[in-house]
Design an enzyme around this catalytic site. Structure first.
Site: not given
Ligand code: AMP
Length: 283
Positions: A187, A61, A37, A148-149, A153
């Site tokens: 997670r 979601q 993040h 890109q993770k 999405q």
């Molecule tokens: P989330 O809080 O899991 O919904 O993620 C929020 C944003 O952070 C999304 O755009 C994810 O793709 C990005 N994100 C989560 N984990 C990673 C990671 N390991 N590397 C790069 N971006 C990430």
């Protein structure tokens, strides 16, 4: 850094910035921040006058049997981390403010959202598209940053922004990993010691695929079989999908010609992890 808690305050700020022609970056998250993040936030801070990080565990979601209620949360810790990388505003609204009883819209994107996680998580991308549309309308960003993770999405949001002519540029940021290769994820805290160890097969299997690709293999079923075989060396791994899709349309391919994404979703006990690698692009 300022914490914004209400939709009304956020809208007033966002529309003010648009009127003043400010360059604004938005980083949408569900909180419990990690370096993935923060990489998004740093990229936004470096390229915009104002960066807004949103922290919102978006209830619509999540499916009925998913982890909404136990999703990890730590707003105080998140605020400190966001401030440390130069975020200007954190927007952390309440669900009832985002979705009042009168809320009734749904955004349905066909094609790109129907494969991979779209199959195993019905309604997931409708929920993502709705919350992102609301956040864009409130913050009025010039740039938006997604990891890109969550490769599907990112592709879905690019379609959303293009189809609805949203005046925002969608920027993808590479996957941030732990030193041993596991993709960082909120997670990951669910993993017990044994699962954490075995989860390494995910990033390793992507490297197996990359090696095959670099050696000239272009047959998707050959590469998928090798990836599956590697994942199956971990006794706790339950494969949900291993798929190779066109990087723009998210549709499965038989031969690797244009840029593709090899994507996988695997469960370790109750924890569902995703990971992916892009193959054949310019980078
Ligand atoms: P989330 O809080 O899991 O919904 O993620 C929020 C944003 O952070 C999304 O755009 C994810 O793709 C990005 N994100 C989560 N984990 C990673 C990671 N390991 N590397 C790069 N971006 C990430």
């Amino acid at each position: 850094m300022e914490l914004i808690k209400t939709v009304a305050e956020m809208a007033a700020l966002g529309h003010g910035w648009r009127a003043a022609n400010k360059k604004v970056g938005i980083v949408p998250t569900m909180g419990y921040l990690h370096e993935g993040h923060l990489e998004l936030a740093k990229t936004s801070v470096a390229n915009n006058e104002i960066t807004v990080m949103t922290i919102f565990v978006n209830p619509i979601q999540f499916g009925p049997n998913e982890d909404l209620d136990c999703y990890p949360r730590d707003l105080a810790g998140d605020l400190a981390k966001a401030e440390s990388v130069g975020v200007d505003y954190v927007f952390a609204p309440q669900p009832a403010d985002m979705y009042p009883k009168t809320y009734s819209c749904s955004i349905d994107i066909t094609g790109v959202s129907e494969t991979l996680c779209g199959q195993s998580r019905p309604g997931h991308f409708q929920g993502v598209c709705a919350v992102i549309t609301k956040l864009f309308n409130l913050v009025q960003p010039t740039n938006a940053y997604f990891g890109q993770k969550d490769g599907q999405q990112l592709a879905v949001i690019k379609h959303l922004a293009a189809d609805f002519n949203m005046p925002v540029k969608i920027n993808g940021v590479p996957i941030v990993r732990e030193a041993d290769g596991l993709a960082k994820s909120s997670r990951n805290v669910y993993l017990d010691e044994e699962c954490r160890k075995q989860a390494l097969v995910l990033s390793q299997s992507l490297q197996v695929a990359k090696r095959l690709y670099d050696e000239g293999q272009r047959d998707a079923s050959m590469i998928k079989a090798a990836v599956r075989a590697h994942i199956e060396t971990a006794p706790l791994a339950e494969i949900e999908y291993v798929e190779i899709v066109d990087a723009l349309t998210m549709q499965p391919v038989g031969k690797l010609e244009d840029e593709v994404m090899l994507a996988l979703a695997v469960r370790f006990k109750t924890t569902r992890l995703i990971d992916n690698i892009l193959l054949g692009g310019e980078a």
